[in-house]
Structure formats: structure tokens, C-alpha cells
Design a protein around this motif. Structure first.
Motif, PDB file in Angstrom:
ATOM      1  N   TRP A  11       0.835  -1.203   0.000  1.00  0.00           N
ATOM      2  CA  TRP A  11       0.000   0.000   0.000  1.00  0.00           C
ATOM      3  C   TRP A  11       0.868   1.251   0.000  1.00  0.00           C
ATOM      4  CZ3 TRP A  11      -0.568   4.375   2.828  1.00  0.00           C
ATOM      5  CH2 TRP A  11      -1.706   5.153   2.584  1.00  0.00           C
ATOM      6  N   ALA A  12       1.891   1.295   0.861  1.00  0.00           N
ATOM      7  CA  ALA A  12       2.725   2.484   0.997  1.00  0.00           C
ATOM      8  C   ALA A  12       3.470   2.800  -0.297  1.00  0.00           C
ATOM      9  CB  ALA A  12       3.721   2.294   2.144  1.00  0.00           C
ATOM     10  N   THR A  13       3.899   1.761  -1.011  1.00  0.00           N
ATOM     11  CA  THR A  13       4.619   1.955  -2.274  1.00  0.00           C
ATOM     12  C   THR A  13       3.708   2.593  -3.318  1.00  0.00           C
ATOM     13  OG1 THR A  13       6.031   0.043  -1.809  1.00  0.00           O
ATOM     14  CG2 THR A  13       5.938   0.808  -4.091  1.00  0.00           C
ATOM     15  N   ILE A  14       2.468   2.096  -3.406  1.00  0.00           N
ATOM     16  CA  ILE A  14       1.497   2.658  -4.356  1.00  0.00           C
ATOM     17  C   ILE A  14       1.142   4.091  -3.973  1.00  0.00           C
ATOM     18  CG2 ILE A  14      -0.826   2.445  -5.312  1.00  0.00           C
ATOM     19  CD1 ILE A  14       1.165   0.279  -6.246  1.00  0.00           C
ATOM     20  N   ARG A  34      -9.700   3.017   1.524  1.00  0.00           N
ATOM     21  CA  ARG A  34     -10.331   1.692   1.515  1.00  0.00           C
ATOM     22  C   ARG A  34      -9.277   0.603   1.351  1.00  0.00           C
ATOM     23  NH1 ARG A  34     -15.547   2.430  -2.549  1.00  0.00           N
ATOM     24  NH2 ARG A  34     -16.849   3.690  -1.143  1.00  0.00           N
ATOM     25  N   ALA A  35      -8.324   0.855   0.463  1.00  0.00           N
ATOM     26  CA  ALA A  35      -7.257  -0.121   0.213  1.00  0.00           C
ATOM     27  C   ALA A  35      -6.400  -0.313   1.464  1.00  0.00           C
ATOM     28  CB  ALA A  35      -6.387   0.331  -0.960  1.00  0.00           C
ATOM     29  N   ALA A  36      -6.148   0.785   2.200  1.00  0.00           N
ATOM     30  CA  ALA A  36      -5.362   0.686   3.429  1.00  0.00           C
ATOM     31  C   ALA A  36      -6.065  -0.201   4.446  1.00  0.00           C
ATOM     32  CB  ALA A  36      -5.126   2.081   4.013  1.00  0.00           C
ATOM     33  N   PHE A  89      -4.581  14.690  -3.785  1.00  0.00           N
ATOM     34  CA  PHE A  89      -5.285  13.585  -4.422  1.00  0.00           C
ATOM     35  C   PHE A  89      -6.703  13.976  -4.824  1.00  0.00           C
ATOM     36  CE2 PHE A  89      -2.362  11.153  -1.564  1.00  0.00           C
ATOM     37  CZ  PHE A  89      -1.636  10.512  -2.564  1.00  0.00           C
ATOM     38  N   PRO A  90      -7.155  13.528  -6.006  1.00  0.00           N
ATOM     39  CA  PRO A  90      -8.584  13.675  -6.329  1.00  0.00           C
ATOM     40  C   PRO A  90      -9.407  12.924  -5.288  1.00  0.00           C
ATOM     41  CG  PRO A  90      -7.309  13.080  -8.279  1.00  0.00           C
ATOM     42  CD  PRO A  90      -6.387  12.928  -7.114  1.00  0.00           C
ATOM     43  N   ALA A  91     -10.610  13.375  -5.037  1.00  0.00           N
ATOM     44  CA  ALA A  91     -11.443  12.806  -3.965  1.00  0.00           C
ATOM     45  C   ALA A  91     -11.638  11.299  -4.115  1.00  0.00           C
ATOM     46  CB  ALA A  91     -12.793  13.516  -3.933  1.00  0.00           C
ATOM     47  N   ASP A  92     -11.883  10.842  -5.366  1.00  0.00           N
ATOM     48  CA  ASP A  92     -12.136   9.411  -5.541  1.00  0.00           C
ATOM     49  C   ASP A  92     -10.879   8.579  -5.289  1.00  0.00           C
ATOM     50  OD1 ASP A  92     -10.991  10.499  -7.879  1.00  0.00           O
ATOM     51  OD2 ASP A  92     -11.689   8.802  -9.078  1.00  0.00           O
ATOM     52  N   ILE A  93      -9.718   9.091  -5.687  1.00  0.00           N
ATOM     53  CA  ILE A  93      -8.456   8.383  -5.442  1.00  0.00           C
ATOM     54  C   ILE A  93      -8.186   8.329  -3.941  1.00  0.00           C
ATOM     55  CG2 ILE A  93      -5.944   8.445  -5.767  1.00  0.00           C
ATOM     56  CD1 ILE A  93      -7.395   7.695  -8.294  1.00  0.00           C
ATOM     57  N   ASN A 114       1.275   9.906  -4.680  1.00  0.00           N
ATOM     58  CA  ASN A 114       1.563  11.175  -4.003  1.00  0.00           C
ATOM     59  C   ASN A 114       2.544  12.013  -4.821  1.00  0.00           C
ATOM     60  OD1 ASN A 114       1.197  12.861  -1.594  1.00  0.00           O
ATOM     61  ND2 ASN A 114       3.371  12.463  -1.255  1.00  0.00           N
ATOM     62  N   TYR A 115       3.510  11.320  -5.437  1.00  0.00           N
ATOM     63  CA  TYR A 115       4.487  12.008  -6.290  1.00  0.00           C
ATOM     64  C   TYR A 115       3.787  12.593  -7.522  1.00  0.00           C
ATOM     65  CZ  TYR A 115       8.757  12.804  -8.986  1.00  0.00           C
ATOM     66  OH  TYR A 115       9.765  13.387  -9.716  1.00  0.00           O
ATOM     67  N   LYS A 116       2.848  11.829  -8.073  1.00  0.00           N
ATOM     68  CA  LYS A 116       2.127  12.283  -9.266  1.00  0.00           C
ATOM     69  C   LYS A 116       1.240  13.483  -8.962  1.00  0.00           C
ATOM     70  CE  LYS A 116      -1.351  10.849 -12.654  1.00  0.00           C
ATOM     71  NZ  LYS A 116      -2.221   9.744 -13.132  1.00  0.00           N
TER      72      LYS A 116
END
Length: 211
Positions: A148-151, A173-175, A163-167, A156-158
Motif C-alpha cells: 500500500w505504501a509503495t502505491i 479503503r485499500a489501506a 489527491f482527487p477525492a475518488d483516489i 503522491n508524487y504524481k
């Protein structure tokens, strides 16, 4: 560039030395034929551009970069959440470096959903000019937390943290899904370790037959 080479040299030396030492801990568990709480160890020195970016964000002057805690960074991966606490206690008992700070992002996760355990150490590097003590950060986390942290780091770099709200929602949720995975695996820990021990012994027997 020569200035940076000189500045980063002890950090690079520290990372290489610490990788050997921390991997050695795993090897000692294997020699005892017991479960190793350490799955694997990685390390890196923060790139110059990242150092400058963080210094700018944190308001750290260029002549105070030695105050930055994660120029030298190590990661210790564990299979189970309980293993993290075992590893932290092992680090506390070492006398080849000094622990200066601990941050528990497992019991107290970040609002983003980030979970990990950070140990900041002061490590003595031996140089031709004498001993130099530097700060290094050791992150201890499970494989699921690391995925999760890698993704999240890449996104975060991008998006530069915006972050957009949906992302943002999906990351949270993924965390939680990653943490539930860790919890489920902990419930069948005994079965997993027994299976791993069986396959390890089977592999050893095959190797003995070849020799």
C-alpha cells in the motif's frame, strides 16, 4: 557534485553496513531453525532531488541537512503484525546504535491510512577522519503495508499530495483492506508457519540428496 559525494558518503556506508547487520539477524533465526520475524531487508540513500524537496518543505537550511532523519533509510519486512513488535524489541536491545525516536503508525495510523513502525537511530560510521554519527530511519512493516505504501508514494508524487477525492477514498479503503488481510493472516499464523517449515525442510532434504 563533489560536495554531495562527500556529504552522502557516510550515509551510503551506513546503509550498506546496516543492511548486512539487519540481514544477519534473519540468518541467526534460520540457524536456530526458528521462525524469523524478518522477511527481508532493503536500504537506500535518499536522492539529492528528494533531499532538496524535503528540506524546502520542512524549512531545513542546506547547512542543517544532517538534522534530516531519513537521508539513510532501511526497511525491514515482516509477514505478521506481531513480528513488527518483535523486531522493534530486537532493535532496542542492540548496542551498535542509539535509538533517538520511535513513531508507531500501526497503533496510530496516519489519516491517509498509512501504517508502519519507524525507528530513528543515531549510527556511528567509522571514517578515515574519525567517527561520524549520522541519523538513519528504519521502517518496519508487513508486506501488505509495504504494498500500500509503495502505491501511495507513487500517487503522491504524481499528484503532489493533492489527491482527487475518488483516489483519496479508494486509497483509504485499500489501506483498511490491507490491514484486514494482515489480521486474517495472523489468525492462521500457526498453519502458515507450519507449512513454511515443512517446505523448507523438504527443500533441505532434496539439497542433501543432491550432495
Amino acid at each position: 557534485m563533489n560536495h554531495w559525494d562527500k556529504f552522502l558518503a557516510p550515509y551510503k556506508q551506513a546503509v550498506e553496513e546496516l543492511k548486512i547487520k539487519l540481514k544477519g539477524m534473519r540468518g541467526q533465526f534460520e540457524l536456530d531453525s526458528s521462525h524469523s520475524p524478518i522477511e527481508f531487508v532493503t536500504g537506500r540513500v535518499k536522492p539529492i532531488a528528494s533531499i532538496l524537496d524535503k528540506a524546502s518543505q520542512k524549512g531545513i537550511a542546506l547547512d542543517q541537512l544532517e538534522e534530516m532523519q531519513d537521508i539513510a533509510g532501511l526497511r525491514m519486512m515482516c509477514q505478521f503484525v506481531d513480528d513488527i513488535h518483535t523486531v522493534v524489541n530486537l532493535l532496542r536491545n542492540r548496542n551498535d546504535f542509539e535509538i533517538v525516536e520511535e513513531r508507531d503508525y500501526i497503533s496510530h495510523k496516519k489519516t491517509s491510512g498509512y501504517r508502519s513502525y519507524h525507528v530513528v537511530i543515531r549510527y556511528p560510521v567509522q571514517t578515515i577522519h574519525g567517527e561520524k554519527k549520522i541519523l538513519a530511519e528504519i521502517q518496519i512493516r508487513t508486506l501488505a503495508m509495504n504494498f500500500w505504501a509503495t502505491i501511495e508514494h507513487s500517487l503522491n508524487y504524481k499528484y503532489k499530495g493533492m489527491f482527487p477525492a475518488d483516489i483519496h477514498m479508494r486509497l483509504k479503503r485499500a489501506a483498511e483492506a490491507a490491514f484486514r488481510l494482515d489480521e486474517e493472516m495472523s489468525l492462521i499464523r500457526g498453519e502458515i508457519q507450519e507449512a513454511q517449515a515443512f517446505f523448507t525442510r523438504k527443500k533441505e532434504l532434496k539439497q542433501e540428496e543432491k550432495n
